[in-house]
Design a protein around this motif. Structure first.
Motif, PDB file in Angstrom:
ATOM      1  N   VAL A 108       0.846  -1.197   0.000  1.00 10.72           N
ATOM      2  CA  VAL A 108       0.000   0.000   0.000  1.00 10.72           C
ATOM      3  C   VAL A 108       0.881   1.247   0.000  1.00 10.72           C
ATOM      4  CG1 VAL A 108      -1.728   1.323   1.309  1.00 10.72           C
ATOM      5  CG2 VAL A 108      -1.916  -1.179   1.143  1.00 10.72           C
ATOM      6  N   TYR A 109       1.883   1.256   0.865  1.00 16.23           N
ATOM      7  CA  TYR A 109       2.806   2.390   0.935  1.00 16.23           C
ATOM      8  C   TYR A 109       3.509   2.613  -0.408  1.00 16.23           C
ATOM      9  CZ  TYR A 109       7.170   4.833   1.788  1.00 16.23           C
ATOM     10  OH  TYR A 109       8.235   5.686   1.690  1.00 16.23           O
ATOM     11  N   GLU A 110       4.042   1.550  -0.994  1.00 16.28           N
ATOM     12  CA  GLU A 110       4.735   1.680  -2.287  1.00 16.28           C
ATOM     13  C   GLU A 110       3.802   2.191  -3.379  1.00 16.28           C
ATOM     14  OE1 GLU A 110       6.229  -2.279  -2.826  1.00 16.28           O
ATOM     15  OE2 GLU A 110       7.981  -1.929  -1.537  1.00 16.28           O
ATOM     16  N   ALA A 111       2.558   1.722  -3.383  1.00 17.12           N
ATOM     17  CA  ALA A 111       1.588   2.166  -4.391  1.00 17.12           C
ATOM     18  C   ALA A 111       1.281   3.651  -4.225  1.00 17.12           C
ATOM     19  CB  ALA A 111       0.302   1.342  -4.287  1.00 17.12           C
ATOM     20  N   ILE A 112       1.077   4.089  -2.997  1.00 11.37           N
ATOM     21  CA  ILE A 112       0.767   5.507  -2.752  1.00 11.37           C
ATOM     22  C   ILE A 112       1.980   6.365  -3.110  1.00 11.37           C
ATOM     23  CG2 ILE A 112       0.118   7.217  -1.002  1.00 11.37           C
ATOM     24  CD1 ILE A 112      -2.102   5.153  -1.803  1.00 11.37           C
TER      25      ILE A 112
END
Length: 193
Positions: free
Chosen positions: A177-181
């Motif tokens: 999720v962090y990498e996508a954001i």
């Protein structure tokens, strides 16, 4: 609303009440006592109160090494009457910043309304994290909440809008999720400039 629980898919990875650096360290939950309310509706006792009258949260995940937090919110965010941004900043964000957190993902699906006020606490928050590559991203924000955020002119402090909406985050691992954001924010910044 009493049956809407915070996301529990990452509980085996992180629990704020077990994290000595978390503002909620040591908190105990009564699974049978429903005390907190949004308007006249009781909410699930797993949501954490932090001083705001109608806004509650759950820190779903903190990664001190990568310096990010994923926080889920529920209720009404009311800066106009209750100065919720002050409570959020002082009681939750300031302790996290003091522990090195610089990137904040706020999951907004449960925020039913937003009433804007002064931008002082948002400005302070951004100033404290920006120079370390930090940011604040609002994920899956309802359109009427986006409209009010824009009316309050918060786009200079917070990242929100269609490029951060309709994202399926629950089945993902927190770092995904962090990498996508992070990737979406970099793409949006390049698009703007």
């Amino acid at each position: 609303m009493h049956d809407i629980e915070p996301h529990f898919g990452w509980r085996e990875r992180y629990r704020a009440e077990d994290d000595q650096l978390s503002p909620f360290f040591g908190r105990q939950y009564n699974e049978f006592g429903f005390n907190n309310r949004v308007y006249n509706y009781l909410i699930h006792p797993q949501w954490d109160e932090f001083g705001a009258e109608t806004l509650y949260l759950k820190i779903l995940y903190l990664d001190y090494e990568e310096q990010y937090a994923i926080i889920e919110l529920i209720g009404e965010w009311n800066d106009a009457v209750h100065n919720d941004s002050m409570h959020l900043k002082r009681e939750v964000i300031d302790p996290l910043i003091s522990e090195g957190i610089r990137r904040f993902i706020l999951i907004m699906e449960g925020v039913l309304n937003f009433h804007g006020g002064d931008t002082d606490y948002y400005e302070e928050w951004v100033e404290e994290v920006r120079y370390d590559g930090g940011w604040i991203a609002l994920l899956n924000t309802h359109q009427h909440v986006v409209d009010e955020l824009e009316d309050t002119r918060l786009e200079g402090y917070l990242h929100f809008g269609s490029f951060l909406n309709d994202l399926t985050w629950r089945p993902q691992k927190p770092h995904r999720v962090y990498e996508a954001i992070e990737g979406l924010l970099q793409k949006e910044i390049r698009r703007i400039y």
